[in-house]
Design a protein around this motif. Sequence first.
Motif, PDB file in Angstrom:
ATOM      1  N   HIS A 273      29.018  41.060  43.456  1.00  0.00           N
ATOM      2  CA  HIS A 273      29.788  39.878  43.069  1.00  0.00           C
ATOM      3  C   HIS A 273      30.778  40.121  41.940  1.00  0.00           C
ATOM      4  N   ALA A 274      30.923  41.379  41.505  1.00  0.00           N
ATOM      5  CA  ALA A 274      31.865  41.685  40.432  1.00  0.00           C
ATOM      6  C   ALA A 274      32.215  43.167  40.450  1.00  0.00           C
ATOM      7  N   VAL A 275      33.358  43.455  39.891  1.00  0.00           N
ATOM      8  CA  VAL A 275      33.813  44.831  39.706  1.00  0.00           C
ATOM      9  C   VAL A 275      34.032  45.023  38.218  1.00  0.00           C
ATOM     10  N   LYS A 276      33.467  46.093  37.674  1.00  0.00           N
ATOM     11  CA  LYS A 276      33.643  46.398  36.253  1.00  0.00           C
ATOM     12  C   LYS A 276      34.524  47.638  36.148  1.00  0.00           C
ATOM     13  N   LEU A 277      35.611  47.498  35.430  1.00  0.00           N
ATOM     14  CA  LEU A 277      36.582  48.570  35.235  1.00  0.00           C
ATOM     15  C   LEU A 277      36.583  48.970  33.773  1.00  0.00           C
ATOM     16  N   GLU A 278      36.340  50.242  33.511  1.00  0.00           N
ATOM     17  CA  GLU A 278      36.383  50.771  32.155  1.00  0.00           C
ATOM     18  C   GLU A 278      37.431  51.874  32.111  1.00  0.00           C
ATOM     19  N   VAL A 279      38.389  51.734  31.216  1.00  0.00           N
ATOM     20  CA  VAL A 279      39.477  52.705  31.082  1.00  0.00           C
ATOM     21  C   VAL A 279      39.499  53.217  29.653  1.00  0.00           C
ATOM     22  N   LEU A 280      39.578  54.526  29.501  1.00  0.00           N
ATOM     23  CA  LEU A 280      39.685  55.132  28.177  1.00  0.00           C
ATOM     24  C   LEU A 280      41.145  55.502  27.949  1.00  0.00           C
TER      25      LEU A 280
ATOM     26  N   GLU B 248      46.071  42.233  37.974  1.00  0.00           N
ATOM     27  CA  GLU B 248      46.256  42.991  39.206  1.00  0.00           C
ATOM     28  C   GLU B 248      44.937  43.168  39.953  1.00  0.00           C
ATOM     29  N   GLY B 249      43.843  43.318  39.211  1.00  0.00           N
ATOM     30  CA  GLY B 249      42.532  43.432  39.841  1.00  0.00           C
ATOM     31  C   GLY B 249      42.145  42.159  40.564  1.00  0.00           C
ATOM     32  N   GLN B 250      42.443  41.014  39.968  1.00  0.00           N
ATOM     33  CA  GLN B 250      42.140  39.731  40.607  1.00  0.00           C
ATOM     34  C   GLN B 250      42.944  39.564  41.889  1.00  0.00           C
ATOM     35  N   VAL B 251      44.198  39.982  41.867  1.00  0.00           N
ATOM     36  CA  VAL B 251      45.033  39.895  43.071  1.00  0.00           C
ATOM     37  C   VAL B 251      44.452  40.787  44.164  1.00  0.00           C
ATOM     38  N   LEU B 252      44.040  41.992  43.802  1.00  0.00           N
ATOM     39  CA  LEU B 252      43.486  42.942  44.764  1.00  0.00           C
ATOM     40  C   LEU B 252      42.198  42.418  45.392  1.00  0.00           C
ATOM     41  N   LEU B 253      41.380  41.723  44.598  1.00  0.00           N
ATOM     42  CA  LEU B 253      40.076  41.247  45.074  1.00  0.00           C
ATOM     43  C   LEU B 253      40.070  39.773  45.488  1.00  0.00           C
ATOM     44  N   GLU B 254      41.237  39.165  45.553  1.00  0.00           N
ATOM     45  CA  GLU B 254      41.312  37.762  45.928  1.00  0.00           C
ATOM     46  C   GLU B 254      40.806  37.580  47.357  1.00  0.00           C
ATOM     47  N   ASN B 255      40.004  36.548  47.551  1.00  0.00           N
ATOM     48  CA  ASN B 255      39.481  36.232  48.883  1.00  0.00           C
ATOM     49  C   ASN B 255      40.547  35.465  49.641  1.00  0.00           C
ATOM     50  N   LYS B 256      41.266  36.144  50.505  1.00  0.00           N
ATOM     51  CA  LYS B 256      42.389  35.535  51.214  1.00  0.00           C
ATOM     52  C   LYS B 256      41.945  34.599  52.326  1.00  0.00           C
TER      53      LYS B 256
ATOM     54  N   GLU C  68      41.786  51.401  48.891  1.00  0.00           N
ATOM     55  CA  GLU C  68      43.129  51.313  49.473  1.00  0.00           C
ATOM     56  C   GLU C  68      44.204  50.968  48.441  1.00  0.00           C
ATOM     57  N   GLY C  69      43.858  50.136  47.463  1.00  0.00           N
ATOM     58  CA  GLY C  69      44.874  49.647  46.525  1.00  0.00           C
ATOM     59  C   GLY C  69      44.881  50.322  45.169  1.00  0.00           C
ATOM     60  N   PHE C  70      44.035  51.339  44.990  1.00  0.00           N
ATOM     61  CA  PHE C  70      43.912  51.923  43.668  1.00  0.00           C
ATOM     62  C   PHE C  70      45.187  52.604  43.188  1.00  0.00           C
ATOM     63  N   GLY C  71      45.953  53.169  44.083  1.00  0.00           N
ATOM     64  CA  GLY C  71      47.215  53.796  43.695  1.00  0.00           C
ATOM     65  C   GLY C  71      48.157  52.810  43.022  1.00  0.00           C
ATOM     66  N   GLN C  72      48.198  51.581  43.542  1.00  0.00           N
ATOM     67  CA  GLN C  72      49.042  50.550  42.936  1.00  0.00           C
ATOM     68  C   GLN C  72      48.517  50.175  41.553  1.00  0.00           C
ATOM     69  N   LEU C  73      47.193  50.050  41.431  1.00  0.00           N
ATOM     70  CA  LEU C  73      46.588  49.714  40.138  1.00  0.00           C
ATOM     71  C   LEU C  73      46.887  50.810  39.122  1.00  0.00           C
ATOM     72  N   ALA C  74      46.780  52.061  39.540  1.00  0.00           N
ATOM     73  CA  ALA C  74      47.081  53.184  38.652  1.00  0.00           C
ATOM     74  C   ALA C  74      48.555  53.178  38.262  1.00  0.00           C
ATOM     75  N   GLY C  75      49.406  52.740  39.183  1.00  0.00           N
ATOM     76  CA  GLY C  75      50.831  52.650  38.887  1.00  0.00           C
ATOM     77  C   GLY C  75      51.117  51.672  37.760  1.00  0.00           C
ATOM     78  N   HIS C  76      50.295  50.630  37.627  1.00  0.00           N
ATOM     79  CA  HIS C  76      50.464  49.658  36.547  1.00  0.00           C
ATOM     80  C   HIS C  76      50.081  50.252  35.193  1.00  0.00           C
ATOM     81  N   LEU C  77      49.355  51.353  35.227  1.00  0.00           N
ATOM     82  CA  LEU C  77      49.051  52.073  33.991  1.00  0.00           C
ATOM     83  C   LEU C  77      50.154  53.072  33.657  1.00  0.00           C
ATOM     84  N   GLY C  78      51.138  53.181  34.547  1.00  0.00           N
ATOM     85  CA  GLY C  78      52.250  54.093  34.307  1.00  0.00           C
ATOM     86  C   GLY C  78      52.056  55.454  34.941  1.00  0.00           C
ATOM     87  N   GLY C  79      51.052  55.589  35.775  1.00  0.00           N
ATOM     88  CA  GLY C  79      50.760  56.879  36.399  1.00  0.00           C
ATOM     89  C   GLY C  79      51.619  57.133  37.616  1.00  0.00           C
TER      90      GLY C  79
END
Length: 108
Positions: A69-76, A95-103, A24-35
């Motif tokens: 218990h974790a998400v691994k993100l690799e970006v080239l 931004e990843g921590q905010v997205l995965l924060e346990n509210k 759901e939130g990946f578009g926002q994360l991609a936006g932080h990369l300038g996409g």
Amino acid sequence: MSKAVTVTIPHELGRAEARRRIDEGFGQLAGHLGGAPGALNKTWEGDVLRFSLTAMGQAISGVIDVADHAVKLEVLLPNFLAMIAGKVKGKLQKEGQVLLENKSKKPT
């Protein structure tokens, strides 16, 4: 020369909820990369998201591996963006921590 950036973000959501939030939130994360929103391609293969996008005229690709218990993100990052890899890594971590924060957790 391109540069790989890897970020591991721990979470307490469980695999299914973490995957849902990323989807759901990946578009926002991609936006932080300038996409731009239309320049994003993503494909799920089980709990692995493969993506590519164009940012600032540069092609960026990566993989997000969702575990219990974790998400691994690799970006080239391509040559031009490799110069700012440290800033990109910090932004993705934050931004990843905010997205995965346990509210549901209450502050102690």
